[in-house]
Write an enzyme that holds these catalytic residues in place. Structure first.
Site, PDB file in Angstrom:
ATOM      1  N   VAL A   1       0.830  -1.198   0.000  1.00  0.00           N
ATOM      2  CA  VAL A   1       0.000   0.000   0.000  1.00  0.00           C
ATOM      3  C   VAL A   1       0.865   1.249   0.000  1.00  0.00           C
ATOM      4  O   VAL A   1       0.570   2.228  -0.694  1.00  0.00           O
ATOM      5  CB  VAL A   1      -0.929  -0.001   1.228  1.00  0.00           C
ATOM      6  N   GLU A   2       1.934   1.233   0.779  1.00  0.00           N
ATOM      7  CA  GLU A   2       2.762   2.418   0.951  1.00  0.00           C
ATOM      8  C   GLU A   2       3.585   2.753  -0.292  1.00  0.00           C
ATOM      9  O   GLU A   2       3.618   3.901  -0.731  1.00  0.00           O
ATOM     10  CB  GLU A   2       3.717   2.223   2.144  1.00  0.00           C
ATOM     11  N   SER A   3       4.277   1.767  -0.835  1.00  0.00           N
ATOM     12  CA  SER A   3       5.290   2.051  -1.872  1.00  0.00           C
ATOM     13  C   SER A   3       5.264   1.094  -3.039  1.00  0.00           C
ATOM     14  O   SER A   3       6.157   1.174  -3.890  1.00  0.00           O
ATOM     15  CB  SER A   3       6.681   2.000  -1.227  1.00  0.00           C
TER      16      SER A   3
END
Length: 469
Positions: A124-126
């Protein structure tokens, strides 16, 4: 009396039935305000459908076994599940990138006794890209902003940015998430705090409390990004839990470390380190994205991250090599020194000095700063083909077409070649990329493939020399 004797047992039965039913959490629907949506949602307990009587088959299996955050079954979670499932190639690319880091991340999570859903958070983040940089300057697998990175001891300076270091950033992220869970007592709130900031979440809870409203995750008013954050993680979890259901093929990730570390206390060029490990420079940089410069400073005692099967090769090569490991000099400039004068002193052009050190032309004189200066001589390191005996490879700083090339490598003994592989039953692009130490994109490009389907009996061209097939 007869009627009373009938009613009392019935009343006890009803009460016993209520005690055996898990109470519904008071979670309001903050995912959608559209008409027709129910006003309450229940976070269902995570189901465990894996066979815990047998060892985990791979890291994906380990992750599934450690799911511990209640499932968030909301329309927004379903919407994101459908979105990711409708882009299987993007999911597979993210999973392929994750393969280098998942064993380490999952192992750290297991050792801390934390939910293994957290190993999916970098999706989700990167998108599991350690070089990812957001508009808010959040960087790395775990997308630390500069201030939070500094708070969790991730060094950020001219030489390196440990927010991009897979090991340092993972440890910092798990420390942060652990602290957030201890603070909030709820993983939904902890995750929202990771995205939005713990202060923002606590203010939103206080605002609800003051208004007499529930303070659980789904009841809070949050920015759109944060409102989508946990549902995105739930969507990734849904797909990893049952990839076949969503027609997603996960690349194999073995239950053993992909990488290991070596520590050196001497200056070393990034390209020299890669050559000593007998691996492509791009692959070395992909595992060591925290280094901002072509020189790794020995005084930082940095750990080099290498594929596990390259550590012994690196150590043997560096033990056998007795020459210089760096072709760069570090000059501590004094405030007010002219860049032109510094360049003249070291026999390089001012344009080269500026470009190597990213100095804007409007800045005429130096501040108190370190400058990287190309050395006059080349660095000799052993060739990748160690069986070739006295063959050498030369690494020299150079400038070509007015662009500074930080290091120009001329491998004399090793030349790229292309090998062939005949497709067998069970072969996939992901398994072949892992077998031949290349990427799925490289295999697709070399063979003009648009999708992932392989025909049994067909012949594929395989790039590179360090193949294991």
């Amino acid at each position: 009396m007869k009627l009373l004797r009938l009613i009392v047992p019935l009343l006890f039965a009803v009460l016993a039935g209520c005690a055996g039913t898990a109470p519904k959490q008071n979670l309001s629907d903050a995912d959608s305000k559209q008409p027709g949506y129910p006003s309450r949602y229940v976070a269902a307990v995570t189901s465990r459908t894996v066979d815990l009587t047998h060892p985990a088959r791979d890291v994906w299996d380990r992750i599934r076994r450690g799911f511990a955050i209640p499932n968030l079954n909301t329309p927004l979670s379903q919407q994101w599940t459908e979105y990711y499932a409708s882009h299987p190639e993007a999911m597979q690319r993210m999973a392929e990138r994750a393969g280098k880091y998942l064993y380490y991340v999952t192992d750290e999570i297991n050792q801390r006794g934390m939910p293994t859903e957290l190993a999916l958070l970098p999706f989700v983040e990167s998108a599991y890209n350690p070089k990812a940089l957001s508009r808010s300057q959040a960087s790395g697998l775990w997308q630390f902003v500069p201030a939070t990175g500094t708070h969790y001891n991730l060094k950020q300076d001219w030489w390196r940015d440990e927010r991009r270091d897979p090991i340092a950033s993972t440890n910092a992220a798990l420390d942060y998430l652990s602290n957030l869970f201890e603070m909030q007592g709820d993983w939904y709130l902890a995750l929202a705090s990771y995205n939005w900031g713990e202060g923002s979440v606590q203010r939103a809870m206080a605002k609800n409390a003051a208004a007499g409203l529930p303070t659980d995750y789904l009841s809070l008013s949050m920015p759109e990004e944060t409102r989508n954050y946990v549902p995105k993680l739930q969507a990734i979890k849904n797909i990893i839990a049952d990839p076949a259901k969503y027609a997603v093929v996960l690349p194999p990730v073995g239950n053993q470390p992909y990488f290991a570390t070596v520590q050196k206390n001497q200056d070393m060029d990034v390209e020299v380190a890669a050559r000593l490990a007998e691996m492509p420079v791009d692959e070395f940089k992909a595992l060591n994205p925290s280094f901002n410069r072509p020189l790794i400073r020995g005084e930082h005692a940095s750990s080099l991250i290498l594929p596990a099967d390259r550590v012994a090769i690196f150590n043997a090569n560096i033990d056998a090599y007795k020459g210089q490991l760096s072709s760069w000099k570090v000059y501590s400039a004094r405030r007010g020194e002219s860049y032109a004068a510094i360049a003249k002193r070291f026999g390089v052009t001012e344009a080269t000095l500026r470009q190597v050190n990213e100095i804007p032309y409007k800045q005429k004189s130096a501040v108190a700063q370190n400058l990287l200066v190309p050395g006059a001589g080349g660095v000799q390191v052993a060739s990748l083909d160690m069986s070739a005996g006295a063959e050498r490879a030369e690494i020299k700083p150079a400038v070509a077409q007015s662009q500074t090339r930080l290091a120009s490598v001329k491998p004399n003994a090793v030349k790229p070649n292309v090998r062939q592989h005949k497709v067998r039953n069970g072969d996939t692009l992901f398994s072949l990329a892992r077998q031949y130490s290349t990427s799925v994109d490289a295999l697709r490009a070399l063979n003009n493939l648009k999708g992932n389907n392989l025909k049994v009996g067909s012949t594929l061209r395989v790039p590179g020399t360090d193949v294991r097939g």
